[in-house]
Design an enzyme around this catalytic site. Structure first.
Site, PDB file in Angstrom:
ATOM      1  N   TYR A  43      -6.519  -7.962   2.967  1.00 46.30           N
ATOM      2  CA  TYR A  43      -6.469  -6.701   3.325  1.00 46.30           C
ATOM      3  C   TYR A  43      -7.967  -6.860   4.492  1.00 46.30           C
ATOM      4  O   TYR A  43      -8.693  -6.843   4.330  1.00 46.30           O
ATOM      5  CB  TYR A  43      -7.105  -6.255   2.130  1.00 46.30           C
ATOM      6  CG  TYR A  43      -6.518  -5.432   1.589  1.00 46.30           C
ATOM      7  CD1 TYR A  43      -5.376  -6.844   0.502  1.00 46.30           C
ATOM      8  CD2 TYR A  43      -5.279  -3.858   0.804  1.00 46.30           C
ATOM      9  CE1 TYR A  43      -4.363  -6.550  -0.989  1.00 46.30           C
ATOM     10  CE2 TYR A  43      -3.762  -4.179  -0.360  1.00 46.30           C
ATOM     11  CZ  TYR A  43      -3.436  -5.209  -0.930  1.00 46.30           C
ATOM     12  OH  TYR A  43      -2.916  -4.924  -2.139  1.00 46.30           O
ATOM     13  N   GLU A  79       2.371  -7.288   6.168  1.00 40.71           N
ATOM     14  CA  GLU A  79       3.816  -6.244   6.230  1.00 40.71           C
ATOM     15  C   GLU A  79       3.401  -5.612   7.322  1.00 40.71           C
ATOM     16  O   GLU A  79       3.116  -4.295   7.134  1.00 40.71           O
ATOM     17  CB  GLU A  79       3.713  -5.908   4.767  1.00 40.71           C
ATOM     18  CG  GLU A  79       4.342  -7.163   4.195  1.00 40.71           C
ATOM     19  CD  GLU A  79       4.501  -6.226   2.431  1.00 40.71           C
ATOM     20  OE1 GLU A  79       4.278  -5.376   2.553  1.00 40.71           O
ATOM     21  OE2 GLU A  79       4.886  -7.573   2.139  1.00 40.71           O
ATOM     22  N   GLU A  81       5.249 -14.276   0.608  1.00 37.85           N
ATOM     23  CA  GLU A  81       5.224 -13.127  -0.090  1.00 37.85           C
ATOM     24  C   GLU A  81       6.263 -12.343  -0.921  1.00 37.85           C
ATOM     25  O   GLU A  81       7.567 -12.433  -0.491  1.00 37.85           O
ATOM     26  CB  GLU A  81       3.780 -12.084  -0.074  1.00 37.85           C
ATOM     27  CG  GLU A  81       3.629 -10.881  -1.241  1.00 37.85           C
ATOM     28  CD  GLU A  81       3.383  -9.851  -0.449  1.00 37.85           C
ATOM     29  OE1 GLU A  81       2.431  -9.703   0.573  1.00 37.85           O
ATOM     30  OE2 GLU A  81       3.482  -8.786  -0.688  1.00 37.85           O
ATOM     31  N   SER A 119       6.700  -1.879  -5.602  1.00 35.91           N
ATOM     32  CA  SER A 119       5.342  -1.436  -5.737  1.00 35.91           C
ATOM     33  C   SER A 119       4.139  -2.818  -6.647  1.00 35.91           C
ATOM     34  O   SER A 119       2.850  -2.153  -6.791  1.00 35.91           O
ATOM     35  CB  SER A 119       5.527  -0.236  -6.233  1.00 35.91           C
ATOM     36  OG  SER A 119       5.950  -0.890  -7.803  1.00 35.91           O
TER      37      SER A 119
HETATM   38  C1  DCB Z   1       3.111  -5.474  -0.343  1.00 34.52           C
HETATM   39  C2  DCB Z   1       1.818  -6.102   0.230  1.00 34.52           C
HETATM   40  C3  DCB Z   1       1.030  -5.744  -1.500  1.00 34.52           C
HETATM   41  C4  DCB Z   1       1.423  -5.039  -2.016  1.00 34.52           C
HETATM   42  C5  DCB Z   1       2.917  -5.747  -2.580  1.00 34.52           C
HETATM   43  C6  DCB Z   1       3.143  -4.671  -4.055  1.00 34.52           C
HETATM   44  O1  DCB Z   1       3.805  -3.790   0.244  1.00 34.52           O
HETATM   45  F1  DCB Z   1       1.648  -6.809   0.334  1.00 34.52           F
HETATM   46  O2  DCB Z   1       0.000  -5.880  -0.787  1.00 34.52           O
HETATM   47  O3  DCB Z   1       0.192  -5.028  -3.926  1.00 34.52           O
HETATM   48  O4  DCB Z   1       3.727  -5.454  -2.212  1.00 34.52           O
HETATM   49  O5  DCB Z   1       3.336  -3.646  -3.540  1.00 34.52           O
HETATM   50  C7  DCB Z   1       0.007  -4.382  -4.068  1.00 34.52           C
HETATM   51  C8  DCB Z   1      -0.744  -4.397  -5.319  1.00 34.52           C
HETATM   52  C9  DCB Z   1      -1.158  -3.544  -5.871  1.00 34.52           C
HETATM   53  C10 DCB Z   1      -1.702  -2.532  -5.252  1.00 34.52           C
HETATM   54  C11 DCB Z   1      -1.068  -1.995  -4.158  1.00 34.52           C
HETATM   55  C12 DCB Z   1      -2.228  -1.387  -3.142  1.00 34.52           C
HETATM   56  O6  DCB Z   1       0.698  -4.811  -6.466  1.00 34.52           O
HETATM   57  O7  DCB Z   1      -1.727  -3.811  -7.115  1.00 34.52           O
HETATM   58  O8  DCB Z   1      -2.543  -1.389  -5.982  1.00 34.52           O
HETATM   59  O9  DCB Z   1      -0.673  -3.449  -3.341  1.00 34.52           O
HETATM   60  O10 DCB Z   1      -3.270  -2.477  -2.010  1.00 34.52           O
HETATM   61  C13 DCB Z   1       5.314  -3.586  -0.093  1.00 34.52           C
HETATM   62  C14 DCB Z   1       6.217  -4.492  -0.287  1.00 34.52           C
HETATM   63  C15 DCB Z   1       7.095  -4.096   0.492  1.00 34.52           C
HETATM   64  C16 DCB Z   1       7.399  -2.285  -0.516  1.00 34.52           C
HETATM   65  C17 DCB Z   1       6.800  -1.313   0.029  1.00 34.52           C
HETATM   66  C18 DCB Z   1       5.163  -2.000  -0.378  1.00 34.52           C
HETATM   67  N1  DCB Z   1       8.843  -2.470   0.219  1.00 34.52           N
HETATM   68  N2  DCB Z   1       3.826  -1.448  -0.330  1.00 34.52           N
HETATM   69  O11 DCB Z   1       9.480  -2.822   0.855  1.00 34.52           O
HETATM   70  O12 DCB Z   1       8.765  -0.929   0.569  1.00 34.52           O
HETATM   71  O13 DCB Z   1       4.387  -0.411   0.134  1.00 34.52           O
HETATM   72  O14 DCB Z   1       2.670  -1.993  -0.511  1.00 34.52           O
END
Ligand code: DCB
Length: 530
Positions: free
Chosen positions: A296, A369, A457, A464
């Site tokens: 990160y 991302e 990924e 989420s």
């Molecule tokens: C991506 C990120 C990744 C994130 C996962 C799941 O974000 F690359 O870092 O991981 O997908 O959301 C999550 C962890 C959580 C942590 C959070 C913040 O699983 O434990 O709390 O990150 O660090 C995405 C992918 C797709 C989308 C949104 C996100 N989408 N996002 O399509 O909206 O908002 O993080």
């Protein structure tokens, strides 16, 4: 005067005027000094106060136009859901209930730390909606991304972590925009607005008393396609050597297409132990031939704590020693524009490329991302061109992965305006509970137009990282990836208590990964590697 009796009864006393929350009802007196029958919120405020969900201040006012604080808002919801207080770190009046809400996963530590520094600050609208949805609807939220996001004029202001709960709230009609169609995610809520929001949730989910969890709303999608034979796992570095990109395929040194199947770590700042040689070998023994190291940049990552680079380097070295390909992931997320830290990225990738120029197993992923108001052609592509030239100054042919807008889903934009460089692939990320046919169609079109795609990924959860497991949709995706020979890394190789995590909480795979240590997600993901 309204409230005084209740104030004494509940013994929530503080200097001056105190908002009183009641767990049991009983409308005694009617009326607040500052809520008039002609006010738009009159009926709602009265109904909610009659039910004992919330009350006014000791001076008889309700202060409908004041911003509601985190402590006020969350404790109302806790009482509504019948939660009991737990031992808390801070002496704040709301700390014991807020601790329970935190433990239940209604919000994350950083959003409202239990130390209390944000308790008396106004709560942001996006966080308020998230907590409401977590309290009433749980996980496994289903909605159509395109339909819901189109309703929000200022969607690009919405932080990614609130994406699923806010879009779900729009779908269920709990939230509407202001007169301009904006949600104002980082703005505040007045107490009257909060009252209305909570009432809508009570009406919608039919639970205005202290009931327990509602069933998760997991979508059930019919799926009758026969299972495909999984593409065979293609072996590690010793078998395939240095990778290269030919047409749309990732190929070994001899030009044979390979499919990498593996895992991504969670944030290295939080789960450094998953870079140990033993943990990595445990995944290799289960069939993984690639591991991605998610470094990160924000959220306590590299920009704030550069030493996380050392964790990454030891992980990469351990992966190479286990004959696994290793992806160095510059994990941008909460700041969605890679240009923000391009200088740090250039220095970082120069150092990595110099260090690993002769390693056959290293892959560079230069921006996890991108999201928010970021443009492929104006931001990401120019960023990528600069970083690629930095890497190429040392490592002439290592494979480089490039992300795209909307959390690396807009590969169509990349396909329309490609980067002129060899050995690069474009990442597409998906979460089975959120991304469905439309994204598979997009990948098919992009690959059909000649774009090399790497799924660096993906998750069995919703976007989420929690919700689900969405087995039906995951199966469709696995079939799709196998049919199309797509390489992929599953989010995430860690034991966090969230459905996308591959291991059960508290697992210690240092002596190998036992079946009982695999979560539902882990079983699916590692089964696919056999
Ligand atoms: C991506 C990120 C990744 C994130 C996962 C799941 O974000 F690359 O870092 O991981 O997908 O959301 C999550 C962890 C959580 C942590 C959070 C913040 O699983 O434990 O709390 O990150 O660090 C995405 C992918 C797709 C989308 C949104 C996100 N989408 N996002 O399509 O909206 O908002 O993080």
């Amino acid at each position: 005067m309204r409230g005084i009796k209740r104030l004494i009864k509940t013994a929530l006393v503080a200097a001056g005027c105190v908002l009183v929350f009641l767990s049991c009802a009983g409308a005694e007196e009617k009326g607040f000094s500052d809520v008039k029958g002609s006010d738009w919120y009159y009926d709602t405020v009265m109904e909610m106060s009659d039910k004992g969900v919330l009350s006014g201040y000791s001076d008889g006012s309700f202060r409908p136009d004041a911003n509601i604080t985190a402590a006020e808002y969350i404790s109302v919801l806790c009482r509504l859901k019948g939660l009991s207080p737990t031992q808390a770190q801070s002496g704040h009046w709301a700390a014991p209930l807020l601790q329970t809400a935190l433990d239940k996963g209604w919000y994350d530590y950083d959003e409202n730390p239990p130390t209390g520094e944000k308790f008396d600050l106004p709560i942001e609208r996006q966080l308020a909606v998230k907590i409401l949805i977590k309290a009433f609807a749980g996980d496994g939220l289903s909605y159509d991304y395109n339909t819901e996001s189109a309703k929000i004029k200022d969607f690009d202001m919405l932080s990614g972590r609130y994406y699923d709960t806010v879009l779900f709230a729009y779908k269920d009609g709990l939230v509407e925009g202001d007169s301009d169609g904006r949600f104002r995610p980082a703005g505040y809520l007045t107490r009257a607005e909060a009252c209305t929001l909570i009432k809508k949730a009570c009406d919608k989910y039919n639970s205005d008393t202290g009931d327990t969890e509602t069933a998760p709303m997991t979508p059930v999608t019919p799926y009758d396609k026969p299972a495909q034979t999984p593409a065979p796992i293609s072996g590690g570095i010793s078998r395939n050597g240095a990778l290269k990109v030919i047409g749309t395929s990732l190929c070994g040194e001899d030009g044979t297409p390979v499919v990498l199947k593996g895992i991504s770590t969670h944030g290295l700042q939080w789960f450094p132990n998953f870079t140990s040689k033993e943990y990595i070998k445990a995944a290799a023994d289960r069939g993984a031939n690639v591991i991605r190291f998610a470094m990160y940049t924000e959220e306590g990552g590299y920009i704030q704590s550069p030493s996380v680079k050392n964790t990454l380097v030891s992980g990469v070295d351990n992966a190479l020693a286990c004959d696994m390909y290793a992806i160095i992931d510059w994990h941008i997320l909460s700041d969605g524009n890679p240009m923000t830290h391009i200088n740090e990225a250039k220095d970082f990738f120069a150092e990595m490329a110099e260090k690993y120029k002769d390693a056959k197993g290293v892959i560079y992923e230069i921006c996890n991302e991108p999201n928010g108001s970021v443009s492929w052609s104006e931001d990401i592509k120019p960023y990528a061109e600069e970083i690629i030239s930095v890497i190429r100054a040392y490592d002439g042919d290592g494979v480089i992965l490039v992300g795209s807008p909307t959390w690396s889903q807009d590969i169509d934009k990349a396909a329309a305006d490609r980067i002129a460089a060899e050995n690069i692939m474009y990442t597409c990320h998906f979460y089975a509970g959120t991304h469905t046919d439309w994204l598979r169609d997009r990948i098919k079109t992009a690959v059909g137009s000649g774009l090399p795609v790497f799924i660096s990924e993906w998750g069995v959860s919703d976007a989420s990282g929690s919700g689900g497991v969405f087995e039906e949709e995951t199966k469709k995706w696995l079939d799709f990836m196998n049919e199309n020979g797509l390489s992929r890394c599953s989010w995430s190789y860690c034991d966090k208590n969230e459905s996308s995590a591959l291991l059960m909480s508290g697992s210690d795979p240092s002596d190998g990964l036992s079946d009982s240590e695999l979560s539902a997600a882990g079983k699916i993901v590692f089964d696919d590697m056999q």
